[in-house]
Scaffold this motif. Structure first.
Motif, PDB file in Angstrom:
ATOM      1  N   ALA A 742      51.655 -22.051  46.956  1.00 30.30           N
ATOM      2  CA  ALA A 742      52.102 -22.100  45.557  1.00 30.30           C
ATOM      3  C   ALA A 742      50.933 -22.315  44.608  1.00 30.30           C
ATOM      4  N   ALA A 743      49.937 -23.105  45.014  1.00 30.44           N
ATOM      5  CA  ALA A 743      48.820 -23.427  44.112  1.00 30.44           C
ATOM      6  C   ALA A 743      47.839 -22.266  43.967  1.00 30.44           C
ATOM      7  N   GLY A 744      47.750 -21.386  44.947  1.00 30.01           N
ATOM      8  CA  GLY A 744      46.849 -20.255  44.861  1.00 30.01           C
ATOM      9  C   GLY A 744      45.398 -20.644  45.122  1.00 30.01           C
ATOM     10  N   ALA A 745      44.483 -19.747  44.783  1.00 30.97           N
ATOM     11  CA  ALA A 745      43.055 -19.982  45.016  1.00 30.97           C
ATOM     12  C   ALA A 745      42.541 -21.070  44.071  1.00 30.97           C
ATOM     13  N   PRO A 746      41.544 -21.868  44.524  1.00 29.31           N
ATOM     14  CA  PRO A 746      41.041 -22.963  43.680  1.00 29.31           C
ATOM     15  C   PRO A 746      40.391 -22.483  42.393  1.00 29.31           C
ATOM     16  N   GLY A 747      39.600 -21.418  42.462  1.00 26.25           N
ATOM     17  CA  GLY A 747      38.870 -20.981  41.279  1.00 26.25           C
ATOM     18  C   GLY A 747      37.659 -21.858  41.021  1.00 26.25           C
ATOM     19  N   PRO A 748      36.945 -21.603  39.940  1.00 29.43           N
ATOM     20  CA  PRO A 748      35.707 -22.367  39.678  1.00 29.43           C
ATOM     21  C   PRO A 748      35.968 -23.774  39.147  1.00 29.43           C
ATOM     22  N   ASP A 749      37.168 -24.033  38.582  1.00 27.58           N
ATOM     23  CA  ASP A 749      37.443 -25.331  37.966  1.00 27.58           C
ATOM     24  C   ASP A 749      38.236 -26.188  38.946  1.00 27.58           C
ATOM     25  N   LEU A 750      37.524 -27.098  39.673  1.00 29.96           N
ATOM     26  CA  LEU A 750      38.219 -27.954  40.646  1.00 29.96           C
ATOM     27  C   LEU A 750      39.152 -28.949  39.966  1.00 29.96           C
ATOM     28  N   GLU A 751      38.790 -29.407  38.765  1.00 29.92           N
ATOM     29  CA  GLU A 751      39.651 -30.359  38.065  1.00 29.92           C
ATOM     30  C   GLU A 751      41.025 -29.728  37.802  1.00 29.92           C
ATOM     31  N   ASP A 752      41.012 -28.494  37.320  1.00 28.95           N
ATOM     32  CA  ASP A 752      42.267 -27.795  37.047  1.00 28.95           C
ATOM     33  C   ASP A 752      43.061 -27.563  38.340  1.00 28.95           C
ATOM     34  N   TYR A 753      42.346 -27.279  39.433  1.00 28.83           N
ATOM     35  CA  TYR A 753      43.027 -27.032  40.710  1.00 28.83           C
ATOM     36  C   TYR A 753      43.743 -28.287  41.208  1.00 28.83           C
ATOM     37  N   LEU A 754      43.078 -29.456  41.111  1.00 32.29           N
ATOM     38  CA  LEU A 754      43.727 -30.691  41.564  1.00 32.29           C
ATOM     39  C   LEU A 754      44.920 -31.035  40.689  1.00 32.29           C
ATOM     40  N   ASP A 755      44.811 -30.794  39.366  1.00 34.85           N
ATOM     41  CA  ASP A 755      45.973 -31.027  38.494  1.00 34.85           C
ATOM     42  C   ASP A 755      47.132 -30.126  38.891  1.00 34.85           C
ATOM     43  N   ARG A 756      46.795 -28.884  39.266  1.00 35.95           N
ATOM     44  CA  ARG A 756      47.851 -27.950  39.677  1.00 35.95           C
ATOM     45  C   ARG A 756      48.506 -28.413  40.972  1.00 35.95           C
ATOM     46  N   LEU A 757      47.745 -28.937  41.910  1.00 35.52           N
ATOM     47  CA  LEU A 757      48.315 -29.450  43.157  1.00 35.52           C
ATOM     48  C   LEU A 757      49.264 -30.608  42.889  1.00 35.52           C
ATOM     49  N   LEU A 758      48.874 -31.524  42.010  1.00 43.94           N
ATOM     50  CA  LEU A 758      49.757 -32.660  41.697  1.00 43.94           C
ATOM     51  C   LEU A 758      51.037 -32.196  41.009  1.00 43.94           C
ATOM     52  N   GLU A 759      50.913 -31.192  40.149  1.00 45.75           N
ATOM     53  CA  GLU A 759      52.092 -30.705  39.435  1.00 45.75           C
ATOM     54  C   GLU A 759      53.079 -30.009  40.373  1.00 45.75           C
ATOM     55  N   LEU A 760      52.559 -29.285  41.358  1.00 46.43           N
ATOM     56  CA  LEU A 760      53.408 -28.536  42.290  1.00 46.43           C
ATOM     57  C   LEU A 760      53.777 -29.337  43.533  1.00 46.43           C
ATOM     58  N   SER A 761      53.371 -30.579  43.606  1.00 44.51           N
ATOM     59  CA  SER A 761      53.613 -31.386  44.800  1.00 44.51           C
ATOM     60  C   SER A 761      55.103 -31.443  45.138  1.00 44.51           C
TER      61      SER A 761
END
Length: 777
Positions: A742-761
């Motif tokens: 659901a979260a997809g590829a991390p991309g260059p912004d790790l901060e945004d990726y971790l926020d996305r993981l918490l939101e989709l948890s």
């Protein structure tokens, strides 16, 4: 005188001549009758042919349709046939016949007979004649050597109503078959299915021992009136579809003839009881009873109508009689019908064999809930209707084990029920209510209008609100009050009452239950005093939780240290528990070591509160201090295990420890009962293998296995605690897979990726969560 002489002149001169003249006139009348019968058969055959051509039926089926139409219209078959064929039903005069013979009406034709093999059988008026005709026409063609028609008698016995091909001695021996004898005809009557040669169910005691046979139930108006049995020399013919359809038409004819005949060998029976008489019988019964009227669709019983419900019947959902009478059985009790009720009713209606006192486990649905109940079911035919006695075990005799158990449960729970009828003021109390009021067992029940006189004066407003809600607003209501007893004491009592409405929404009764809550009241008083003593303890606990939260917030860094010089960059997130009283021991650490390697660690201390927070502090600092020794992750976890065992209260925790070399991307890791890291490469995600390792603080001298891997430029390593993915309804591995996709590829912004993981948890445990992500530049 001249007239007398003229009459005498026409008479023959002697007795012989007069006898010859009488014979001539009798033969002329017989010839006229035969001519009329032949013309009637010709008209019936012509009309049958017309119906067969226009409706696409076999001749036998068209003849059955003609007889059925005549019966429904209330006209003779010959008259309807003449209308269809466009001819006159009256026969023309016969040449040479005397005037009285020419004007004699054609023989009466039975109007409610169903055809068998040939169309002219629509005019057959006698069952034995019909069997003779069928045998004469169909017997030689198929090799049949005997035909028997069985009539079902009241009580389930079978009588030999008509036969051909049987000896007189055999017919006399089988003139009546008692119920319970497993003859093929009895099986066909009970099952309502056709039995053909070769079917094992055709084997059994019957006429024509050793013969092959076909047995067809005789069905009419949804009821089985008997059976048709055709015998062949063994092994019997192989009957195809057309032959079976023709024999089915024979069965239709016999069923129609039996419908209008009285039981074999008995005088004509009186007409069945009217609906009013049957309803009066149901009302007079001393047990719960229903009167059901069959609903026919296409000649078969598809449903029953609840024609009458007596006063002793109790609906499982509590509906009044007025809401049940006239309703469909399938609509009123759909789940009970599906669990065996309808099958038993249809069997009794079809076979006429009563069902006597069978314990049946049925399921009754009340709103969204469905529950099983065992009922004592008895069903008997009553003039084309069904009389049903239906008594749940829970309402049977007082000595019944189920009722005894229910009374014991009510006594232990101190619950008693009541019902008050508004029309006649009749009140019913269950056991225990007299004792609750403090009244003698033979005292009259207290009506709801006088309930306020038996309560504490301060509680009278609550009683008035209760009665107003139930009687005027037609809503269920409850109230708690002090019930005053004759000895001056009070019982704290809770009453819940509900209105009983008729089909027009008018109130007809009030029913409900009393619950003696005196013990609960005094318990609440004691608990109130205890709450005051617990207030200080609760305050201390709240302060302890706040301390744990502050301690955790002070220890965990807000962000990982800068790693730019090493060619790595990292991001971290900590999400506290949803409830403050569940402050846990989740922690993370990112540390740049003197040898330029990077320590990555994530852990979760068991428990919540200050104890978990202090254990987290001890383990985190122990790993940080020991990591500068240059030891591998497995050795670091062994030392952390020793620290956990020596901590006060013996801390237990999970952890994963990673040493990453930025220069070449090599990494080594070990785990102590924790979820493994995840490596995220371009377009793919891989959960790294799980090396062996038990919880920290679980065993002395525990050893922790190490694994190695490699991170390529652009790869991301993700470490996390179970608060991110743990659910109660699925394995953790499934939740991890769902979240990563659901979260997809991390991309260059790790901060945004971790926020996305918490939101989709997908987690549902409301636990705290730690995440670390490290990317190789």
């Amino acid at each position: 005188m001249s007239g007398a002489h003229e009459g005498a002149a026409h008479e023959p001169p002697d007795a012989t001549a007069r006898a010859l003249a009488d014979t001539v006139r009798r033969l002329q009348r017989a010839a006229a009758q035969q001519h009329a019968e032949a013309r009637t058969r010709a008209v019936v055959d012509l009309a049958t042919g017309i119906l067969a051509e226009r409706l696409g039926l076999l001749p036998a089926e068209a003849a059955a349709r003609l007889a059925r139409l005549a019966r429904e219209a209330g006209v003779p078959v010959a008259a309807l046939a003449a209308d269809i064929a466009g001819q006159s039903a009256a026969p023309p005069p016969v040449p040479g016949a005397p005037p009285d013979a020419a004007q004699e009406p054609a023989p009466a034709v039975t109007q409610d007979v169903t055809p068998a093999v040939t169309p002219a059988l629509a005019a057959v008026e006698d069952l034995q004649h019909a069997v003779d005709t069928v045998f004469d026409q169909a017997g030689p063609a198929h090799g049949a050597h005997a035909v028997a028609v069985w009539q079902r008698l009241p009580g389930g016995a079978l009588a030999l109503a008509a036969h051909i091909g049987l000896s007189a001695a055999e017919a006399a021996a089988w003139s009546r078959v008692p119920p319970g004898v497993a003859t093929p005809a009895q099986r066909a009557v009970e099952d309502g299915t056709d039995l053909w040669p070769g079917d094992p169910r055709t084997v059994g005691p019957s006429v024509g021992t050793g013969s092959a046979r076909a047995v067809l139930p005789l069905l009419g108006d949804g009821r089985c009136r008997g059976a048709l049995e055709i015998l062949w020399p063994a092994p019997g013919p192989d009957l195809g579809g057309p032959e079976r359809r023709r024999l089915g038409a024979v069965a239709d004819l016999c069923a129609t003839l039996l419908a209008d005949s009285h039981p074999h060998g008995q005088a004509s029976t009186p007409p069945p009881a009217s609906a009013d008489e049957a309803a009066a019988l149901v009302d007079a019964l001393l047990t719960p009873a229903l009167l059901l009227e069959p609903v026919l669709r296409e000649g078969r019983v598809a449903d029953f109508t609840l024609l009458r419900v007596n006063a002793r019947f109790r609906d499982p959902r509590g509906r009044p009689r007025e809401a049940l009478e006239g309703a469909s059985l399938l609509e009123t009790y759909p789940v009970a019908c599906a669990t065996g009720l309808l099958d038993r009713l249809l069997r009794v209606h079809t076979t006429g064999i009563p069902l006597v006192g069978e314990h049946v486990r049925l399921v009754f649905k009340d709103g969204e809930f469905a529950g099983p109940d065992t009922v004592l079911l008895a069903v008997a035919p009553l003039g084309g209707r069904l009389l049903v006695s239906w008594q749940p075990e829970s309402l049977m005799a007082r000595g019944d084990e189920q009722s005894t158990l229910l009374r014991q449960a009510q006594r232990l729970a101190r619950v008693a029920g009541f019902e008050e009828q508004l029309a006649d003021g009749r009140i019913r109390w269950s056991e225990g209510l007299h004792e609750l009021y403090g009244l003698a067992p033979d005292a009259a029940p207290v009506p709801l209008d006088r309930l306020a006189r038996h309560t504490h004066p301060d509680d009278e407003p609550a009683i008035r609100r209760l009665l107003d809600t139930v009687r005027h607003r037609h809503r269920t209501a409850s109230a708690v009050f002090r019930l005053a007893r004759p000895d001056g004491t009070h019982r704290y009592t809770r009453v819940i009452a509900e209105p009983v409405l008729d089909t027009h929404g008018r109130l007809i009764a009030v029913r409900g239950a009393y619950h003696d809550v005196s013990a609960q009241h005094w318990t609440e008083v004691a608990l109130g005093a205890t709450r005051e003593r617990l207030a200080d303890s609760e305050q201390e606990t709240a302060e302890s939780e706040r301390l744990a939260l502050r301690l955790q917030q002070a220890i965990l860094p807000t962000a990982p240290p800068p790693l730019g010089a090493t060619g790595l960059h990292a991001a971290a997130r900590y999400r506290p528990a949803a409830k403050r009283d569940r402050v846990g021991g989740d922690w993370y650490d990112v540390l740049l070591l003197p040898d330029k390697r990077v320590l990555l660690a994530v852990g979760d201390v068991a428990g919540h509160g200050v104890g978990a927070a202090t254990g987290m502090v001890a383990l985190r600092h122990a790993l940080r201090g020991l990591a500068v020794t240059g030891a591998g992750p497995g050795r670091l976890l062994e030392w952390a295990n020793t620290v956990a065992l020596r901590e006060p209260g013996q801390v237990t925790a999970t952890a994963v420890c990673v040493l990453l070399d930025p220069a070449g991307g090599a990494l080594r890791w070990a785990r102590a009962g924790h979820l493994p890291p995840i490596r995220l490469a371009a377009g793919s995600a891989e959960v790294l293998p799980m090396p062996h390792g038990v919880l920290l603080g679980a065993l002395e001298d525990a050893r922790y296995e190490e694994h190695t891997a490699h991170l390529a430029p652009g790869d991301v390593l993700l470490l996390y605690t179970d608060g991110l993915v743990e659910r109660r309804d699925r394995p953790v591995e499934d939740s991890v897979d769902q979240l990563i996709r659901a979260a997809g590829a991390p991309g260059p912004d790790l901060e945004d990726y971790l926020d996305r993981l918490l939101e989709l948890s997908p987690a549902d445990t409301e636990d705290d969560t730690c995440l670390i992500a490290v990317q190789v530049d």
